[in-house]
Design an enzyme around this catalytic site. Structure first.
Site, PDB file in Angstrom:
ATOM      1  N   LYS A 151       0.862  -1.195   0.000  1.00 29.02           N
ATOM      2  CA  LYS A 151       0.000   0.000   0.000  1.00 29.02           C
ATOM      3  C   LYS A 151       0.887   1.230   0.000  1.00 29.02           C
ATOM      4  CE  LYS A 151      -4.525   0.802   0.365  1.00 29.02           C
ATOM      5  NZ  LYS A 151      -5.601  -0.122   0.001  1.00 29.02           N
TER       6      LYS A 151
HETATM    7  N1  GLU Z   1      -7.437  -0.055  -3.173  1.00 31.50           N
HETATM    8  C1  GLU Z   1      -8.156  -1.251  -3.409  1.00 31.50           C
HETATM    9  C2  GLU Z   1      -8.194  -2.112  -2.173  1.00 31.50           C
HETATM   10  O1  GLU Z   1      -7.996  -1.641  -1.077  1.00 31.50           O
HETATM   11  C3  GLU Z   1      -7.696  -1.990  -4.652  1.00 31.50           C
HETATM   12  C4  GLU Z   1      -6.287  -2.466  -4.629  1.00 31.50           C
HETATM   13  C5  GLU Z   1      -5.816  -3.039  -5.947  1.00 31.50           C
HETATM   14  O2  GLU Z   1      -6.603  -3.189  -6.867  1.00 31.50           O
HETATM   15  O3  GLU Z   1      -4.626  -3.332  -6.011  1.00 31.50           O
HETATM   16  O4  GLU Z   1      -8.487  -3.280  -2.233  1.00 31.50           O
END
Ligand code: GLU
Length: 446
Positions: free
Chosen positions: A136
């Site tokens: 993240k």
């Molecule tokens: N931000 C989204 C989540 O928290 C998608 C993450 C992604 O597609 O890599 O799942």
């Protein structure tokens, strides 16, 4: 000035939801400061590790993110002044595949939050059994106060500084709170310029023209609808006519509401940071989305009664969908919740203490790492399409997403029933065991 960028998880519907946390989150409530997102995540991980009797070595490995990067992101503002933002990228685990996870732009971003979100991505990818680890990123900034060109500079500088971390085989960003397809396009372009290769698979959630996948924009909300449908079926409750309240009206909340409405459910309340709208006959979701496009917020939407976010949480509904930010269901409001099912569209909306209260009340919680996994599942499909250079039609994406989530729901339910634990604990047990199994096979490189 129109909003430079929309506020919502993976915003791509032009619906502004400013500072959801400022209204309902723990971030502004000093009494909840003890509910640190990383500790919240770890509390759940620890519970699963104990039930699994996890090997102490693997436990230690999974407790520590593989990589935590803090960077400075200096840019020149439009008036010529220099401003330095702080950025983070945390890769929690890559045992099952490249790190995967979004990037959020928000004033509330902290390293602890990014660490928690990165670990959640590891568990999420494992629950739905896609070959990714967890990562993240975030930049501490206030998008509504940045122009489009300033946002572009922040994005490009962040990407360039992390050029040796991100990559289609190592760490693949995606949209998250306050970032969208346009931001993903800037990331891809910056990466392509530095690497001298048009590598589409470096980032997902891209515009379709740039190798994005059909159905990706709706995927998280669609996933919420699919697992809610499974939960209603499991509990023997009817789908048609069941009542839903949705907190958060960004990409996740608005699409989940719309698709649930299409399934014949009655969405009696929706909310954003400006407040909530209640209509016992059902809010007409397309109309509410249009109102938000025109007015930025739901406040003032005439086709319903204005209520507060906290009143929405306490409505007598069948399904509650918290789809805003972390820590919106706490020990303070968990006792008031009347919903039979909670579908966690947001990451980490329920604190560990609230979880206990809700479990005692018998609320069926579809945990975030399952409920909102539709987004990353279609991110995986996007990455597969980019690598093969062959693109699927929307029907194929929707069908494969449905099959994957129905299977994941069944897998989690099976663990929950076999071990007599909540769906959350079961989801953690399933995912931690899947990650641990790969660690056991790979062994320890030293
Ligand atoms: N931000 C989204 C989540 O928290 C998608 C993450 C992604 O597609 O890599 O799942």
């Amino acid at each position: 000035m129109p909003p430079a960028i929309t506020m919502s998880d993976e915003s791509s519907v032009e619906v502004a939801v400013p500072k959801a946390g400022a209204v309902v989150g723990a971030a502004t409530d000093p009494h909840l400061a003890d509910e640190n997102p990383f500790e919240e995540m770890m509390a759940r991980f620890d519970a699963a590790a104990e039930l699994l009797d996890l090997d102490p070595g693997i436990y230690q490995v999974l407790r520590h993110p593989e990589r935590q990067i803090i960077i400075s992101v200096p840019i020149q503002r439009d008036d010529g002044a220099v401003e330095v933002f702080t950025g983070y990228r945390v890769v929690h685990n890559t045992a099952r595949g490249p790190g995967k996870g979004g990037i959020r732009f928000d004033l509330m971003v902290t390293l602890d939050e990014v660490k928690a979100l990165a670990a959640w991505m590891t568990w999420k990818c494992a629950v739905v059994n896609i070959p990714f680890g967890g990562a993240k990123g975030g930049v501490v900034c206030d998008p509504p106060n940045l122009s489009d060109t300033e946002l572009e500079r922040v994005t490009r500088r962040y990407t360039a500084t992390l050029i040796n971390t991100i990559g289609p085989e190592s760490d693949i960003p995606a949209p998250d709170v306050n970032t969208n397809e346009r931001v993903m396009a800037w990331i891809m372009d910056t990466y392509a310029m530095h690497k001298r290769s048009a590598s589409q698979g470096v980032v997902t959630g891209k515009p379709i023209e740039l190798g994005g996948s059909l159905g990706r924009r709706e995927a998280t909300g669609r996933g919420c609808m699919i697992v809610t449908r499974e939960a209603l079926k499991h509990l023997g409750l009817p789908l048609r006519g069941s009542k839903v309240a949705v907190q958060g009206f960004g990409n996740v909340g608005s699409i989940a509401a719309k698709l649930m409405e299409q399934e014949g459910m009655t969405v009696v309340a929706v909310s954003d940071a400006s407040g909530a709208i209640y209509n016992p006959h059902g809010v007409y979701i397309d109309d509410a989305i249009q109102y938000c496009r025109d007015h930025r917020f739901l406040r003032g939407y005439p086709m319903g009664e204005e209520i507060s976010n906290q009143e929405l949480m306490a409505l007598d509904v069948d399904v509650l969908v918290p789809a805003a930010v972390e820590n919106t269901i706490t020990r303070r409001n968990a006792g008031d919740i009347k919903a039979k099912i909670i579908c966690e569209g947001a990451n980490g909306p329920t604190t560990a203490k609230a979880d206990r209260i809700l479990n005692d009340k018998g609320v069926f919680i579809i945990p975030d790492i399952l409920a909102n996994a539709g987004g990353v599942t279609v991110s995986y499909f996007e990455w597969v399409q980019n690598r093969s250079g062959y693109f699927w039609d929307e029907e194929t994406v929707v069908e494969r997403l449905g099959a994957n989530l129905v299977k994941a729901f069944g897998d989690v339910l099976d663990v929950a029933q076999r071990h007599s634990v909540s769906m959350r604990t079961a989801a953690y047990m399933l995912s931690v065991e899947r990650v641990a199994a790969v660690h056991r096979i790979r062994g320890m490189y030293a």
